[in-house]
Design a protein around this motif. Structure first.
Motif, mmCIF file in Angstrom:
data_model
loop_
_atom_site.group_PDB
_atom_site.id
_atom_site.type_symbol
_atom_site.label_atom_id
_atom_site.label_comp_id
_atom_site.label_asym_id
_atom_site.label_seq_id
_atom_site.Cartn_x
_atom_site.Cartn_y
_atom_site.Cartn_z
ATOM 1 N N ASN A 13 -16.280 51.876 -43.602
ATOM 2 C CA ASN A 13 -16.492 52.380 -44.954
ATOM 3 C C ASN A 13 -17.772 51.801 -45.532
ATOM 4 N N LEU A 14 -18.512 52.642 -46.230
ATOM 5 C CA LEU A 14 -19.650 52.199 -47.024
ATOM 6 C C LEU A 14 -19.187 52.125 -48.471
ATOM 7 N N ASP A 15 -19.444 51.014 -49.107
ATOM 8 C CA ASP A 15 -19.073 50.838 -50.504
ATOM 9 C C ASP A 15 -20.321 50.504 -51.303
ATOM 10 N N LEU A 16 -20.446 51.134 -52.454
ATOM 11 C CA LEU A 16 -21.590 50.934 -53.326
ATOM 12 C C LEU A 16 -21.127 50.216 -54.590
ATOM 13 N N ASP A 20 -24.932 45.818 -54.495
ATOM 14 C CA ASP A 20 -25.213 45.984 -53.073
ATOM 15 C C ASP A 20 -24.496 47.178 -52.443
ATOM 16 N N LEU A 21 -24.971 47.499 -51.250
ATOM 17 C CA LEU A 21 -24.356 48.506 -50.391
ATOM 18 C C LEU A 21 -23.724 47.729 -49.254
ATOM 19 N N SER A 22 -22.417 47.869 -49.067
ATOM 20 C CA SER A 22 -21.748 47.094 -48.030
ATOM 21 C C SER A 22 -21.011 48.002 -47.056
ATOM 22 N N ALA A 35 -13.858 41.819 -37.241
ATOM 23 C CA ALA A 35 -14.356 43.084 -37.779
ATOM 24 C C ALA A 35 -15.802 42.903 -38.237
ATOM 25 N N ILE A 36 -16.577 43.958 -38.094
ATOM 26 C CA ILE A 36 -17.976 43.942 -38.504
ATOM 27 C C ILE A 36 -18.053 44.213 -39.999
ATOM 28 N N ALA A 37 -18.832 43.410 -40.690
ATOM 29 C CA ALA A 37 -19.047 43.607 -42.124
ATOM 30 C C ALA A 37 -20.416 43.033 -42.487
ATOM 31 N N PHE A 38 -21.147 43.757 -43.308
ATOM 32 C CA PHE A 38 -22.435 43.270 -43.785
ATOM 33 C C PHE A 38 -22.816 44.046 -45.034
ATOM 34 N N SER A 39 -23.834 43.564 -45.728
ATOM 35 C CA SER A 39 -24.263 44.255 -46.937
ATOM 36 C C SER A 39 -25.780 44.181 -47.082
ATOM 37 N N LEU A 82 -26.585 56.276 -54.705
ATOM 38 C CA LEU A 82 -27.321 55.175 -54.074
ATOM 39 C C LEU A 82 -28.806 55.251 -54.425
ATOM 40 N N ARG A 83 -29.381 56.429 -54.308
ATOM 41 C CA ARG A 83 -30.806 56.593 -54.637
ATOM 42 C C ARG A 83 -31.075 56.302 -56.107
#
Length: 93
Positions: A13-16, A20-22, A35-39, A82-83
């Motif tokens: 999932n992308l969360d805004l 940040d965008l995570s 689990a992979i997670a980054f922002s 996002l933009r």
């Protein structure tokens, strides 16, 4: 997790948020790997590119030090938000 198009693709999932965008992986593989997670801090995002792909679109996010590609579906409202948020931050700096 699948390997395709010169990379490893994972479901997630992308969360805004306001800052940040995570990305967070939906479920880890069978190997019980973390689990992979980054922002990406929104203020660091230099470019947002959306290109057509087979049955989806590719969202490319670039900062000065890293980039990531996401396969997204029905994301026009999310990308517009996002933009808008990244442009607002760049105008305020």
């Amino acid at each position: 997790m699948i390997k395709r198009s010169n990379g490893t693709w994972v479901s997630g999932n992308l969360d805004l948020s306001s800052d940040d965008l995570s990305f967070s992986q939906v479920k880890a593989g069978r190997k019980r790997e973390p689990a992979i997670a980054f922002s990406f801090p929104l203020r660091d995002i230099l470019s947002i590119e959306l290109t057509p792909a087979f049955a989806s679109e590719r969202l490319n996010i670039h900062t000065a030090t890293r980039s990531a590609t996401f396969l997204v579906v029905k994301s026009s409202d999310f990308i517009a938000d996002l933009r808008q948020r990244t442009s607002t931050l760049s105008e305020n700096n």
